[in-house]
Design an enzyme around this catalytic site. Structure first.
Site, PDB file in Angstrom:
ATOM      1  N   GLU A 433       0.983  -1.229  -0.087  1.00  0.00           N
ATOM      2  CA  GLU A 433      -0.119   0.075  -0.264  1.00  0.00           C
ATOM      3  C   GLU A 433       1.098   1.123  -0.063  1.00  0.00           C
ATOM      4  O   GLU A 433       1.228   1.726   1.331  1.00  0.00           O
ATOM      5  CB  GLU A 433      -0.820   0.095   1.129  1.00  0.00           C
ATOM      6  CG  GLU A 433      -1.932   1.003   0.931  1.00  0.00           C
ATOM      7  CD  GLU A 433      -1.559   2.520   1.402  1.00  0.00           C
ATOM      8  OE1 GLU A 433      -1.208   3.057   0.555  1.00  0.00           O
ATOM      9  OE2 GLU A 433      -1.957   2.642   2.413  1.00  0.00           O
ATOM     10  N   GLU A 442       2.887   8.723  -4.674  1.00  0.00           N
ATOM     11  CA  GLU A 442       3.710   8.137  -3.546  1.00  0.00           C
ATOM     12  C   GLU A 442       4.864   7.121  -3.898  1.00  0.00           C
ATOM     13  O   GLU A 442       5.366   6.364  -3.139  1.00  0.00           O
ATOM     14  CB  GLU A 442       2.989   7.592  -2.173  1.00  0.00           C
ATOM     15  CG  GLU A 442       2.341   8.781  -1.378  1.00  0.00           C
ATOM     16  CD  GLU A 442       1.584   8.330  -0.102  1.00  0.00           C
ATOM     17  OE1 GLU A 442       1.866   7.282   0.475  1.00  0.00           O
ATOM     18  OE2 GLU A 442       0.749   9.296   0.394  1.00  0.00           O
TER      19      GLU A 442
HETATM   20  C1  SAM Z   1       1.546   4.189   3.427  1.00  0.00           C
HETATM   21  S1  SAM Z   1       2.575   3.254   4.277  1.00  0.00           S
HETATM   22  C2  SAM Z   1       1.614   1.810   4.303  1.00  0.00           C
HETATM   23  C3  SAM Z   1       2.127   1.051   5.796  1.00  0.00           C
HETATM   24  C4  SAM Z   1       1.328  -0.346   5.823  1.00  0.00           C
HETATM   25  N1  SAM Z   1       1.334  -1.006   4.834  1.00  0.00           N
HETATM   26  C5  SAM Z   1      -0.327   0.042   6.181  1.00  0.00           C
HETATM   27  O1  SAM Z   1      -1.116  -0.033   5.276  1.00  0.00           O
HETATM   28  O2  SAM Z   1      -0.644   0.249   7.308  1.00  0.00           O
HETATM   29  C6  SAM Z   1       3.832   2.900   3.450  1.00  0.00           C
HETATM   30  C7  SAM Z   1       4.883   2.340   4.055  1.00  0.00           C
HETATM   31  O3  SAM Z   1       5.802   1.751   2.925  1.00  0.00           O
HETATM   32  C8  SAM Z   1       7.293   2.084   3.333  1.00  0.00           C
HETATM   33  N2  SAM Z   1       8.057   1.988   2.195  1.00  0.00           N
HETATM   34  C9  SAM Z   1       7.893   3.186   1.247  1.00  0.00           C
HETATM   35  N3  SAM Z   1       8.857   2.914   0.327  1.00  0.00           N
HETATM   36  C10 SAM Z   1       9.353   1.828   0.691  1.00  0.00           C
HETATM   37  C11 SAM Z   1      10.765   1.039   0.177  1.00  0.00           C
HETATM   38  N4  SAM Z   1      11.161   1.522  -1.158  1.00  0.00           N
HETATM   39  N5  SAM Z   1      11.035   0.141   0.835  1.00  0.00           N
HETATM   40  C12 SAM Z   1      10.587  -0.280   2.001  1.00  0.00           C
HETATM   41  N6  SAM Z   1       9.550   0.331   2.568  1.00  0.00           N
HETATM   42  C13 SAM Z   1       8.928   1.196   1.895  1.00  0.00           C
HETATM   43  C14 SAM Z   1       7.079   3.378   4.181  1.00  0.00           C
HETATM   44  O4  SAM Z   1       8.291   3.377   5.079  1.00  0.00           O
HETATM   45  C15 SAM Z   1       5.846   2.974   4.741  1.00  0.00           C
HETATM   46  O5  SAM Z   1       5.953   2.271   6.085  1.00  0.00           O
END
Ligand code: SAM
Length: 653
Positions: A433, A442
């Site tokens: 997500e 994003e």
């Molecule tokens: C919008 S949040 C969603 C969190 C969780 N999946 C939820 O739905 O409650 C996106 C998450 O993706 C992580 N994230 C974004 N890009 C990433 C990457 N390239 N590798 C690992 N984690 C990533 C961010 O740190 C964040 O915790």
């Protein structure tokens, strides 16, 4: 009994007796407040002053001769005192600020200035000004309003122009010429534009008895209406002799109540003797307290964020904090719908001997929880492995705790950037997500693309499988003003997350602009560009472009924030707003082209946007034929060129 929005503010315009003095009026205001009214509308000056000024006017022959005297003790309706906080001042309507006759115009201006000076002295903070009599020639009137705003700036006085919601529709009006239901809005828009969107300039909107077009109501709803003027004549007496309002007007009041206007009753002196005049106030209280529907979940969650500009999150470039994750986790709807999609995909793959599942960007584990639940529910005999990937080191600590407390250490947790992940085996379900309000903002496309090579091409699926972005041109003077008040033009070259309340869509359509699919069907760059055309039926002003998304999680399981298909009670995303530095006025039957691109270079991704408007003119040709030509009527600059205002970073900052 109260409701989510509290009690309405109700005001009254009393009919003053011929013996009224400023002294008796002070007690009158106190009495009305004692009865339960919040505000009382009183003219600043009285008939003596009008007569005195009229005599001076008649004697004056030339512009230089005229000097209107200041009001004296017997000329004013209001004294200074504590009651002034419950008093709204009415500026004289017998002057003609719009007049093209220099002497009348000068006379009117001097009267206005005298009244403004006195209003400042006694501490009035809200003044109502009569509208111009001529809808077309507004320059003189607008200049006077601008002067009035200038004179009252030191005292921060609100100036509210009284205007009818629309021109009254009578049978005769239809017979002779078509009614332009937006003509009074158009006049207001011209005045407000001349006054450079001054935030102290508001509207006192007079509600007509009938004939209220819905598009006109929506337009005014997005405007700074501080007062709804309600004449006793718009009420009808029911068979018990109580005043009531038509269903249409009740709906209008319910709709406007969230804006917290003052409902100002006038003409009560004309109601039949046997009708208790306080029953009008009681009735408004009744319909807006007892009969007001509760706010829906989305409005409740966003109650304190309506029209507030928020910078879009950058979960890739920055690390989110616990508070932000906790806000995500409040939205059960998102997790429930994801849970359904995960369970459905897992069921479809349950014939496999081994099923590898990865949750990429696992955050604090909301989606991991859905995966664990689905696995438990399915009770499959397959070997199922679950891997959670998260680059935010602090969030990983929380994941480790949950793994211990809730998931029986069944989840492999990797603290890495998902783009660097290289699993030994292919995966069957990759859940993420990484979606913003436009879907792709994003950086989900850039994060997921490197993982496509690890998806089992025969028995594998990404959740979400795809996401699509949509846009719509938007009228929102409030958002425009908020961006302006930040100071600096660069603020118009950024996009904002905004739960829009006081805004209106300019077109009936919301256009799809582009999509991303995982795995991609054919090699394609993540850059996008499109020209999207909208028909704009009614004249309006474009202040920006709103962006929305829908996502297909698995098969027909979807999430949407597009207004016409919005997932019920989904609160995780508010729309994105792409502002225009210069609002673009467009007349009826305009065609609008929105040019929007998603660009990338040097580890940055950004959007650029601009608009152009066109009209079709019918021109005579040879042999009495007519043909249409498309004429360009307006355009904007390209916003956020090369990401000068806002970029999304592909690297951790
Ligand atoms: C919008 S949040 C969603 C969190 C969780 N999946 C939820 O739905 O409650 C996106 C998450 O993706 C992580 N994230 C974004 N890009 C990433 C990457 N390239 N590798 C690992 N984690 C990533 C961010 O740190 C964040 O915790």
């Amino acid at each position: 009994m109260s409701n989510d929005l509290g009690s309405p503010y109700i005001g009254v315009k009393p009919a003053l007796s011929t013996k009224a003095t400023a002294g008796t009026n002070s007690s009158l205001v106190e009495q009305y407040v004692h009865f339960g009214y919040d505000q009382v509308l009183l003219s600043i000056t009285n008939a003596h002053y009008r007569e005195k000024s009229r005599k001076v006017f008649q004697k004056a022959k030339r512009l230089v001769d005229i000097t209107i005297p200041s009001p004296s003790l017997t000329d004013v309706n209001i004294f200074a005192g504590p009651h002034v906080q419950n008093t709204i001042g009415l500026l004289s309507s017998w002057i003609e600020l719009e007049s093209e006759d220099e002497l009348i115009s000068e006379f009117s201006k001097q009267v206005m200035i005298k009244e403004l000076e006195y209003a400042k002295f006694i501490g009035i903070n809200h003044l109502i000004m009569a509208p111009p009599k001529n809808l077309i020639k507004l320059a003189n009137y607008s200049k006077s309003v601008n002067d009035a705003l200038d004179i009252t700036q030191t005292h921060n006085i609100t100036i509210s122009i009284s205007l009818p919601l629309c021109e009254e529709i009578t049978e005769d009006s239809f017979r002779f010429q078509p009614i332009d239901s937006l003509s009074t809005w158009d006049m207001w828009n011209s005045i407000r534009t001349s006054c450079d969107y001054n935030q102290r300039l508001k509207i006192s909107l007079a509600i007509p008895k009938s004939g209220i077009p819905i598009n006109v109501v929506e337009r005014w709803f997005a405007e700074p209406v501080s007062i709804l003027l309600m004449s006793s004549s718009i009420f009808i007496l029911n068979n018990k002799g109580y005043p009531v309002l038509s269903k249409t007007i009740q709906t209008l009041l319910h709709h406007f109540h969230i804006k917290k206007p003052l409902y100002l009753l006038h003409g009560l002196e004309k109601v039949p003797e046997e009708v208790d005049s306080s029953s009008y106030m009681k009735y408004i209280n009744y319909i807006l307290v007892r009969n007001q529907a509760p706010l829906n979940i989305i409005d409740k969650v966003s109650k304190n964020h309506q029209d507030v500009l928020l910078p879009p999150l950058q979960p890739l470039a920055t690390n989110l904090d616990d508070f932000t994750y906790s806000i995500f986790e409040k939205d059960d709807v998102k997790y429930d719908v994801y849970g359904k999609a995960i369970y459905s995909a897992l069921s479809d793959l349950s014939h496999l001997h081994t099923i590898n599942i990865a949750i990429v960007g696992a955050g604090k584990g909301g989606l991991v929880e859905q995966v664990v639940k689905a696995v438990r529910k399915l009770q499959s005999s397959s070997n199922i492995s679950i891997t959670a990937i998260e680059k935010n080191t602090s969030a990983v600590i929380y994941l480790q705790k949950r793994n211990f407390d809730d998931w029986n250490q069944s989840v492999d947790i990797l603290n890495i950037d998902m783009r660097e992940w290289s699993p030994k085996e292919s995966h069957n379900i990759i859940v993420s997500e990484l979606l913003g309000s436009m879907g792709c903002n994003e950086l989900s496309p850039e994060c997921l693309e490197p993982l496509e090579k690890y998806l089992d091409r025969e028995n594998g699926v990404f959740i979400p499988q795809s996401y699509t972005s949509f846009i719509a041109p938007t009228f929102s003077p409030k958002i425009y003003n908020s961006i302006r008040s930040k100071g600096g033009q660069l603020n118009f070259h950024k996009q904002y997350v905004v739960k829009q309340l006081e805004s209106a869509s300019c077109s009936t359509k919301i256009n799809e602009i582009w999509s991303y699919q995982h795995p991609t069907i054919k090699e394609r760059s993540n850059k996008r560009r499109t020209i999207s055309t909208f028909k704009i039926r009614h004249k309006t002003v474009i202040h920006g472009i709103s962006g929305y998304f829908t996502t297909n999680l698995y098969n027909d399981i979807e999430l949407s924030i597009k207004p016409d298909t919005h997932t019920e009670n989904l609160t995780s995303w508010f729309p994105l707003f792409f502002p225009l530095e210069e609002p673009l006025y467009v007349p009826d039957d305009t065609e609008l082209e929105v040019f929007i691109t998603r660009e990338s270079s040097n580890g940055k991704v950004w959007y650029e946007w601009s608009v152009e408007s066109f009209m079709y003119l019918v021109v005579p040709g040879d042999n009495s034929n007519e043909f249409q030509i498309r004429v360009r009527t307006g355009m904007s600059k390209i916003h956020n060129q090369r990401g000068k205002g806002f970029v999304m970073n592909l690297n951790f900052e």
